[in-house]
Design an enzyme around this catalytic site. Sequence first.
Site, PDB file in Angstrom:
ATOM      1  N   HIS A 192       0.724   4.669  -2.364  1.00  0.00           N
ATOM      2  CA  HIS A 192       1.317   6.354  -1.676  1.00  0.00           C
ATOM      3  C   HIS A 192       2.835   7.145  -2.275  1.00  0.00           C
ATOM      4  O   HIS A 192       2.622   8.146  -2.925  1.00  0.00           O
ATOM      5  CB  HIS A 192       1.920   6.366  -0.331  1.00  0.00           C
ATOM      6  CG  HIS A 192       0.089   6.585   0.646  1.00  0.00           C
ATOM      7  ND1 HIS A 192      -0.664   7.979   0.534  1.00  0.00           N
ATOM      8  CD2 HIS A 192      -0.607   5.832   1.423  1.00  0.00           C
ATOM      9  CE1 HIS A 192      -1.575   7.249   1.403  1.00  0.00           C
ATOM     10  NE2 HIS A 192      -1.343   6.392   1.884  1.00  0.00           N
ATOM     11  N   GLU A 243      -5.962   8.858   0.174  1.00  0.00           N
ATOM     12  CA  GLU A 243      -6.162   7.894  -0.427  1.00  0.00           C
ATOM     13  C   GLU A 243      -7.612   7.327  -1.583  1.00  0.00           C
ATOM     14  O   GLU A 243      -7.237   6.477  -1.868  1.00  0.00           O
ATOM     15  CB  GLU A 243      -6.720   7.112   1.456  1.00  0.00           C
ATOM     16  CG  GLU A 243      -5.838   7.785   2.659  1.00  0.00           C
ATOM     17  CD  GLU A 243      -4.723   6.229   2.315  1.00  0.00           C
ATOM     18  OE1 GLU A 243      -4.680   5.979   1.467  1.00  0.00           O
ATOM     19  OE2 GLU A 243      -3.978   6.514   3.352  1.00  0.00           O
ATOM     20  N   SER A 262      -3.911   0.749  -4.787  1.00  0.00           N
ATOM     21  CA  SER A 262      -3.049  -0.377  -4.776  1.00  0.00           C
ATOM     22  C   SER A 262      -4.430  -1.235  -4.333  1.00  0.00           C
ATOM     23  O   SER A 262      -3.686  -2.471  -3.863  1.00  0.00           O
ATOM     24  CB  SER A 262      -2.374  -0.051  -3.248  1.00  0.00           C
ATOM     25  OG  SER A 262      -3.746   0.403  -2.190  1.00  0.00           O
ATOM     26  N   HIS A 322       0.574  -1.159  -0.298  1.00  0.00           N
ATOM     27  CA  HIS A 322       0.178   0.109  -0.184  1.00  0.00           C
ATOM     28  C   HIS A 322       0.858   1.300   0.020  1.00  0.00           C
ATOM     29  O   HIS A 322       0.545   2.588  -0.760  1.00  0.00           O
ATOM     30  CB  HIS A 322      -1.062   0.287   1.099  1.00  0.00           C
ATOM     31  CG  HIS A 322      -1.808   1.013   1.297  1.00  0.00           C
ATOM     32  ND1 HIS A 322      -2.239   1.702   0.502  1.00  0.00           N
ATOM     33  CD2 HIS A 322      -1.829   2.530   2.391  1.00  0.00           C
ATOM     34  CE1 HIS A 322      -3.184   2.662   1.053  1.00  0.00           C
ATOM     35  NE2 HIS A 322      -2.478   3.239   1.867  1.00  0.00           N
TER      36      HIS A 322
END
Length: 429
Positions: free
Chosen positions: A268, A308, A327, A263
């Site tokens: 990110h 996010e 992700s 993730h």
Amino acid sequence: MREQRTTLFFSVREKIGALDECLHALKAANVSMTRIESRPSKSVVPGYDFFVDIDAKSKEVVQKVIEEIKQVGIVRDVRYVSSIEALKSTASSEQVPWFPRKLSDLDTFAEKVLEMGEELSSDHPGAHDPVYRKRRLEIVQKAKAYRTGQPLPRIEYTQEEKDTWKQVYTRLHAMYPKYACREFLHVFPLLEQNCAYGPDEIPQIEDISNFLKDCTGFTLRPVMGLLTPRDFLNSLAFRVFHSTQYIRHHSNPYYTPEPDCCHELLGHVPLFADPNFAELAQEIGLASLGASDEDIEKLATIFWFTAEFGLCREDTHIRAYGAGLLSSFGELEYALSKSPEKRSFDPSMTALQKYPITEYQPVYFVADSFRDATSKLREFNMTMKRPFQVRYNPYTQAVEVLDSKDKIQHFARSISSEMQLLAGALESI
């Protein structure tokens, strides 16, 4: 009887695992913790002061909790306060929540993990795998021990961990050209060239952090698990992103109930190398410094719907830039289908939107661009209740509070100097 929010205050002597011991005491009293805040202690040196909100049905329950915490040997000065503000009102210097002023202050977050980290919930795929749990413990102990200025810990990943990474990497990599935003697609090949991104090896955060620093000044820092929203957002003000280093359980490579290195590194990291996105993330972080609990909740919601699960417009198309989408195979495809509702990004409305954590989002917010989102966010931040403004000084890597005439004049002079430089550059074109 209806449960009431109660705030407890206690001081803890500095020790590895100190917070864990206190949280176990809360569990023993059978109460739920809804919020935790900490700051360096003024009475226990070295140590920390904690403010913990719990749901309690009666004074007897509160007293039981206090007695349980008192049993922890490293705890000092346990007491009840009607609210955190009630305690702060006794000292004028405590009118706003403590926040980090310099980079090394982030060291105080090292052990403050709300979920996962060393302990796994019963529904975690690796909860009943002793080998996986032992491995997780090895990795999170390195994050717990890390301090500012040290080399970032390097993890010698096992073949099983590499195989899990490969399954995730290969499947997502094939989806990116169709779904990811152009900034993400621009950076990803650079990560392959400079940071050993690829299907066969899990990249090391030291190499990635150095690359990001050269691009935008952002750096990575290892973390045991989920931080409090306040601590996590505060770190962004320093252009620091807390990254886990463990990986999801091999039995289910396409699912994780928590952030893991897949993730963090695939979702990110790429956009922290983009200057406009980096500015947006830092703007959220700066707004969180000394913010009220109410404003922290709003800023955390904005982060949720941007960094996010954010979408953005590209010509006639909509693309994904949120890490939770980039992700996640299933939600990435779902978010860009016709199924969910899509609204234009407006911080004042986005900040109030409720959202599920364990299922696909029913609503997504679409930004016209990172620059436009940052501009709107700055306007929103001016409506917050914080009685001062802050700026980040990249030369000292410290936060400056603009709360006096001298500080504001110094800041104005620096702006004037920058404007002269800009005017000279424009004249030379």
